[in-house]
Design an enzyme around this catalytic site. Structure first.
Site, PDB file in Angstrom:
ATOM      1  N   GLY A 165       0.773  -1.243   0.000  1.00  6.85           N
ATOM      2  CA  GLY A 165       0.000   0.000   0.000  1.00  6.85           C
ATOM      3  C   GLY A 165       0.798   1.284   0.000  1.00  6.85           C
ATOM      4  N   GLY A 213       3.639  -3.563  -3.814  1.00 10.03           N
ATOM      5  CA  GLY A 213       3.523  -3.757  -5.252  1.00 10.03           C
ATOM      6  C   GLY A 213       3.980  -2.490  -5.937  1.00 10.03           C
ATOM      7  N   ARG A 214       3.094  -1.467  -5.883  1.00 14.16           N
ATOM      8  CA  ARG A 214       3.337  -0.204  -6.570  1.00 14.16           C
ATOM      9  C   ARG A 214       4.685   0.430  -6.197  1.00 14.16           C
ATOM     10  NH1 ARG A 214      -1.230   3.041  -7.804  1.00 14.16           N
ATOM     11  NH2 ARG A 214      -2.286   1.872  -6.174  1.00 14.16           N
ATOM     12  N   CYS A 268     -13.716   3.786 -28.636  1.00 12.46           N
ATOM     13  CA  CYS A 268     -14.980   4.486 -28.809  1.00 12.46           C
ATOM     14  C   CYS A 268     -15.668   4.737 -27.477  1.00 12.46           C
ATOM     15  CB  CYS A 268     -15.866   3.683 -29.745  1.00 12.46           C
ATOM     16  SG  CYS A 268     -15.035   3.455 -31.300  1.00 12.46           S
TER      17      CYS A 268
HETATM   18  N1  LLP Z   1      -1.425  -6.963  -0.600  1.00 13.75           N
HETATM   19  C1  LLP Z   1      -2.735  -7.102  -0.865  1.00 13.75           C
HETATM   20  C2  LLP Z   1      -3.512  -8.069  -0.093  1.00 13.75           C
HETATM   21  C3  LLP Z   1      -3.344  -6.308  -1.863  1.00 13.75           C
HETATM   22  O1  LLP Z   1      -4.644  -6.453  -2.100  1.00 13.75           O
HETATM   23  C4  LLP Z   1      -2.569  -5.381  -2.585  1.00 13.75           C
HETATM   24  C5  LLP Z   1      -3.188  -4.544  -3.623  1.00 13.75           C
HETATM   25  C6  LLP Z   1      -1.192  -5.288  -2.284  1.00 13.75           C
HETATM   26  C7  LLP Z   1      -0.664  -6.086  -1.285  1.00 13.75           C
HETATM   27  C8  LLP Z   1      -0.286  -4.340  -3.008  1.00 13.75           C
HETATM   28  O2  LLP Z   1      -0.649  -3.023  -2.866  1.00 13.75           O
HETATM   29  P1  LLP Z   1       0.315  -1.859  -3.381  1.00 13.75           P
HETATM   30  O3  LLP Z   1       1.592  -1.960  -2.579  1.00 13.75           O
HETATM   31  O4  LLP Z   1       0.592  -2.090  -4.820  1.00 13.75           O
HETATM   32  O5  LLP Z   1      -0.426  -0.633  -3.135  1.00 13.75           O
HETATM   33  N2  LLP Z   1      -5.611  -1.147  -9.286  1.00 13.75           N
HETATM   34  C9  LLP Z   1      -5.347  -0.165  -8.267  1.00 13.75           C
HETATM   35  C10 LLP Z   1      -4.650  -0.738  -7.070  1.00 13.75           C
HETATM   36  C11 LLP Z   1      -5.345  -1.929  -6.447  1.00 13.75           C
HETATM   37  C12 LLP Z   1      -4.576  -2.549  -5.309  1.00 13.75           C
HETATM   38  C13 LLP Z   1      -5.119  -3.878  -4.944  1.00 13.75           C
HETATM   39  N3  LLP Z   1      -4.430  -4.537  -3.887  1.00 13.75           N
HETATM   40  C14 LLP Z   1      -4.578   0.994  -8.904  1.00 13.75           C
HETATM   41  O6  LLP Z   1      -4.327   0.970 -10.101  1.00 13.75           O
HETATM   42  O7  LLP Z   1      -4.279   1.968  -8.211  1.00 13.75           O
END
Ligand code: LLP
Length: 421
Positions: free
Chosen positions: A236, A272-273, A342
């Site tokens: 997150g 992730g991000r 479109c």
């Molecule tokens: N762990 C779990 C259980 C998650 O559901 C997620 C992301 C992560 C880790 C990784 O989160 P991050 O570090 O990447 O924030 N599609 C959206 C983001 C959805 C995130 C879903 N879960 C976007 O494009 O912003």
């Protein structure tokens, strides 16, 4: 910091000119920097080094097997949410004991595959799921590790669609139910309840909600004398897309390390991000410009089918010309950068100030390494983009652009429809 930088008015990925890559790889394409991926992974790893955490990269943010392999090779584990992600994980040679598996809707076949592979644990999100995993474990006559995902009911102040740690979302379980589960362990003889898990949301810029959530969980464990080995604090961490000022890995660690150390639990993180977001860009070509009485549109060969974040969350991604013209004496103009689909919602950027664009010019959409390709689709029957990676100044195509044949793979016309009458 990332490795997409301008030198002499030209965009480079590490030491390779992006324009040169576009001569080899058909646009639109995603381009990843190996160095940035690894640097960002290490930032987290180093910040938390004193507690030797397991950093499981969140596969959903970027699931290309070359990206995963790059991180696994450098010591990362993987956070997965489906049988498909497990399949990808297996192709990277990751140690199964470095895989955690979350998600509210795991199917039986997915659970069975993960048990067979011997993952570290499932992050369980409901009592029904506990029963399902218990049944599968019994069938295999195995003891299976699980962690219970807690919904700590905190407000992470991010987009509603990517908020997960609030009490009214479908994620995790409330403290009362978690307590009940720990008290009824004997109902699950084949499960080892070894951990707790939280993930409060994504693109969270401020450390306070993380701290709140962690505090709540640790107090809960202490109060009810719940004995576990692992605390998975999720992912997150927010990144810079434009003017954000997110916490750094270091300041995040500084804030929560004292609590985590005191708990003596093994800590898992699932970024992730933070790792992939600024490690990738989307390169697209200008097809046309169109001036209407109200707007100037720059129409490019990529759009919501490749990168849906602007349309879905009105997310901002910086858009820059890959080559800045020496002769561009004209002041930048306000334009809409739109795709060929479109839909009025098909845009990559609104109200952007860009120099005059010509047919064939290349644009780079920045910060597209997370939730870019993984959320792409074949909408309007557009083949998915290619993906390339720069590794030590060499370019590798890590996914070729889809073909029209790929579009109809698996489809067929029933005989009855083939007859003329
Ligand atoms: N762990 C779990 C259980 C998650 O559901 C997620 C992301 C992560 C880790 C990784 O989160 P991050 O570090 O990447 O924030 N599609 C959206 C983001 C959805 C995130 C879903 N879960 C976007 O494009 O912003």
């Amino acid at each position: 910091m990332h490795e997409f930088i301008f030198k002499d008015n030209e965009l480079y990925c590490e030491n390779v000119r992006v324009a040169d890559i576009a001569r080899r790889v058909p646009t639109p394409f995603y381009l990843y920097s190996y160095k940035t991926l690894v640097d960002h992974y290490r930032k987290i790893k180093v910040a938390f080094d004193s507690i030797r955490p397991l950093v499981c990269f969140s596969v959903k943010s970027n699931s290309n097997i070359a990206v995963l392999r790059a991180l696994v090779k450098n010591g990362a584990g993987l956070d997965i949410v489906s049988g498909g992600e497990l399949y990808r994980a297996r192709l990277t040679g990751v140690d199964p004991k470095r895989i955690v598996y979350a998600g509210v809707g795991k199917r039986r076949d997915e659970i069975e595959d993960a048990i067979r592979f011997g993952i570290l644990f499932f992050n369980v999100e409901s009592e029904d799921e506990l029963e399902e995993i218990q049944k599968c474990a019994e069938k295999f006559n195995k003891k299976v590790n699980i962690a219970v995902r807690i919904n700590p009911d905190v407000v992470p102040k991010t987009h509603a669609h990517i908020t997960t740690g609030k009490g009214d979302t479908k994620f995790g379980l409330d403290f009362q139910t978690v307590h009940k589960i720990f008290n009824s362990k004997r109902m699950y003889p084949n499960l080892n309840i070894r951990g707790v898990h939280i993930h409060i949301g994504s693109q969270v810029l401020d450390g306070a909600p993380f701290e709140d959530a962690i505090k709540k969980v640790l107090e809960f464990l202490k109060r009810y004398k719940i004995d576990v080995d692992y605390f998975n604090i999720g992912g997150g961490l927010g990144i810079i897309y434009s003017i954000e000022n997110p916490q750094t890995a270091k300041s995040f660690a500084k804030r929560i390390l004292p609590m985590l150390k005191k708990s003596r639990l093994k800590i898992i993180l699932e970024p992730g991000r933070f790792i992939s977001g600024n490690s990738g860009i989307l390169v697209t070509k200008v097809l046309y410009t169109k001036i209407t009485p109200r707007n100037t549109f720059v129409i490019v060969d990529s759009g919501m089918s490749d990168l849906i974040r602007p349309s879905l969350y009105t997310a901002y991604h910086k858009i820059v010309p890959v080559m800045l013209r020496q002769d561009s004496s004209q002041a930048p103009e306000k334009v809409e950068v739109v795709g060929p689909m479109c839909e009025s919602g098909d845009f990559l950027g609104k109200d952007r100030f860009l120099p005059l664009m010509h047919k064939g010019d290349l644009l780079a959409v920045m910060g597209a390494g997370a939730y870019g390709f993984t959320m792409s689709s074949n909408y309007n029957s557009r083949p998915r983009a290619a993906e390339a990676m720069v590794i030590k100044n060499k370019v590798y195509i890590v996914r070729s652009q889809e073909t029209y044949k790929d579009l109809v793979r698996g489809e067929s016309i029933p005989k009855v429809l083939k007859r003329e009458h």
